[in-house]
Write a protein that holds these residues in place. Structure first.
Motif, PDB file in Angstrom:
ATOM      1  N   UNK A  57       0.838  -1.196   0.000  1.00  0.00           N
ATOM      2  CA  UNK A  57       0.000   0.000   0.000  1.00  0.00           C
ATOM      3  C   UNK A  57       0.868   1.239   0.000  1.00  0.00           C
ATOM      4  N   UNK A  58       0.267   2.342  -0.389  1.00  0.00           N
ATOM      5  CA  UNK A  58       0.923   3.639  -0.293  1.00  0.00           C
ATOM      6  C   UNK A  58      -0.145   4.645   0.113  1.00  0.00           C
ATOM      7  N   UNK A  59       0.218   5.510   1.043  1.00  0.00           N
ATOM      8  CA  UNK A  59      -0.685   6.564   1.507  1.00  0.00           C
ATOM      9  C   UNK A  59      -0.216   7.864   0.870  1.00  0.00           C
ATOM     10  N   UNK A  60      -0.973   8.313  -0.111  1.00  0.00           N
ATOM     11  CA  UNK A  60      -0.669   9.529  -0.841  1.00  0.00           C
ATOM     12  C   UNK A  60      -1.360  10.708  -0.132  1.00  0.00           C
ATOM     13  N   UNK A  61      -1.118  11.947  -0.575  1.00  0.00           N
ATOM     14  CA  UNK A  61      -1.723  13.090   0.118  1.00  0.00           C
ATOM     15  C   UNK A  61      -3.250  13.055   0.191  1.00  0.00           C
ATOM     16  N   UNK A  62      -3.918  12.580  -0.869  1.00  0.00           N
ATOM     17  CA  UNK A  62      -5.381  12.607  -0.856  1.00  0.00           C
ATOM     18  C   UNK A  62      -6.033  11.283  -1.245  1.00  0.00           C
ATOM     19  N   UNK A  63      -5.257  10.233  -1.272  1.00  0.00           N
ATOM     20  CA  UNK A  63      -5.803   8.910  -1.577  1.00  0.00           C
ATOM     21  C   UNK A  63      -4.848   7.827  -1.108  1.00  0.00           C
ATOM     22  N   UNK A  64      -5.380   6.625  -1.063  1.00  0.00           N
ATOM     23  CA  UNK A  64      -4.591   5.463  -0.658  1.00  0.00           C
ATOM     24  C   UNK A  64      -4.766   4.387  -1.713  1.00  0.00           C
ATOM     25  N   UNK A  65      -3.675   3.753  -2.082  1.00  0.00           N
ATOM     26  CA  UNK A  65      -3.727   2.565  -2.932  1.00  0.00           C
ATOM     27  C   UNK A  65      -3.374   1.380  -2.034  1.00  0.00           C
ATOM     28  N   UNK A  66      -4.202   0.368  -2.065  1.00  0.00           N
ATOM     29  CA  UNK A  66      -3.973  -0.832  -1.256  1.00  0.00           C
ATOM     30  C   UNK A  66      -4.153  -2.058  -2.147  1.00  0.00           C
ATOM     31  N   UNK A  67      -3.194  -2.962  -2.093  1.00  0.00           N
ATOM     32  CA  UNK A  67      -3.349  -4.240  -2.765  1.00  0.00           C
ATOM     33  C   UNK A  67      -3.598  -5.287  -1.694  1.00  0.00           C
ATOM     34  N   UNK A  68      -4.763  -5.941  -1.766  1.00  0.00           N
ATOM     35  CA  UNK A  68      -5.091  -6.989  -0.806  1.00  0.00           C
ATOM     36  C   UNK A  68      -5.174  -8.321  -1.525  1.00  0.00           C
ATOM     37  N   UNK A  69      -4.643  -9.337  -0.880  1.00  0.00           N
ATOM     38  CA  UNK A  69      -4.714 -10.701  -1.383  1.00  0.00           C
ATOM     39  C   UNK A  69      -5.840 -11.406  -0.653  1.00  0.00           C
ATOM     40  N   UNK A  70      -6.676 -12.090  -1.397  1.00  0.00           N
ATOM     41  CA  UNK A  70      -7.826 -12.779  -0.829  1.00  0.00           C
ATOM     42  C   UNK A  70      -7.662 -14.268  -1.081  1.00  0.00           C
ATOM     43  N   UNK A  71      -7.677 -15.032   0.011  1.00  0.00           N
ATOM     44  CA  UNK A  71      -7.628 -16.485  -0.117  1.00  0.00           C
ATOM     45  C   UNK A  71      -9.042 -16.984  -0.320  1.00  0.00           C
ATOM     46  N   UNK A  72      -9.220 -17.787  -1.342  1.00  0.00           N
ATOM     47  CA  UNK A  72     -10.523 -18.370  -1.601  1.00  0.00           C
ATOM     48  C   UNK A  72     -10.798 -19.436  -0.547  1.00  0.00           C
ATOM     49  N   UNK A 123      -0.651  -8.155 -11.623  1.00  0.00           N
ATOM     50  CA  UNK A 123      -0.157  -8.006 -10.247  1.00  0.00           C
ATOM     51  C   UNK A 123       1.115  -7.164 -10.219  1.00  0.00           C
ATOM     52  N   UNK A 124       2.074  -7.503 -11.070  1.00  0.00           N
ATOM     53  CA  UNK A 124       3.349  -6.778 -11.090  1.00  0.00           C
ATOM     54  C   UNK A 124       3.170  -5.331 -11.540  1.00  0.00           C
ATOM     55  N   UNK A 125       2.263  -5.100 -12.470  1.00  0.00           N
ATOM     56  CA  UNK A 125       1.984  -3.735 -12.923  1.00  0.00           C
ATOM     57  C   UNK A 125       1.430  -2.878 -11.777  1.00  0.00           C
ATOM     58  N   UNK A 126       0.540  -3.439 -10.970  1.00  0.00           N
ATOM     59  CA  UNK A 126      -0.038  -2.679  -9.855  1.00  0.00           C
ATOM     60  C   UNK A 126       0.947  -2.515  -8.697  1.00  0.00           C
TER      61      UNK A 126
END
Length: 146
Positions: A57-72, A123-126
């Motif tokens: 994840x990264x916390x930017x000044x006005x938004x957050x990007x989060x990559x979450x992995x979900x186990x089925x 995945x690698x792109x994100x």
């Protein structure tokens, strides 16, 4: 899932971009008080769910990007997950609720953006996007002047 959660009216209250003054020079984020609370809950929620793990994840000044992995859980799906039922949606709403409770106000936009990661290349792109986002802040579509 790749999630983007924005502050209401794109207020720059989560972090500051620090580092070189030259465009594309290495930069990083310095968390402001709201960003520190967001960081705390991102990390707490990482341990809260059995089937969801925060990858990056990264916390930017006005938004957050989060990559979450979900186990089925092993159950088959007859259709792709929808925003209303996705683990990403559940994570985002829980995250915003916990933060807002500590903030004493709502700072988040009502909606958020999500993207289901489809393959290794996606995945690698994100991951690269999260890593490079502070360096590209002034070119970011969510950039606003203060």
């Amino acid at each position: 899932y790749f999630l983007t959660i924005c502050t209401e009216n794109r207020r720059r209250i989560l972090s500051r971009i620090v580092g070189g003054d030259v465009p594309d020079a290495p930069k990083d984020t310095e968390l402001l008080p709201y960003g520190k609370i967001a960081d705390k809950y991102i990390n707490q929620l990482n341990n809260f769910y059995d089937n969801i793990t925060v990858d990056r994840y990264v916390i930017m000044p006005n938004h957050i990007h989060i990559m979450v992995l979900v186990q089925n859980d092993g159950a088959s799906r007859t259709s792709p997950p929808t925003r209303q039922t996705s683990a990403g949606s559940h994570f985002a709403s829980t995250f915003k609720r916990f933060c807002n409770k500590e903030y004493g106000e709502n700072i988040w936009q009502r909606n958020f953006n999500d993207h289901i990661i489809r393959n290794r290349e996606d995945y690698e792109e994100h991951l690269r996007y999260i890593y490079e986002n502070p360096m590209r802040w002034y070119y970011d579509e969510l950039y606003t002047e203060e």
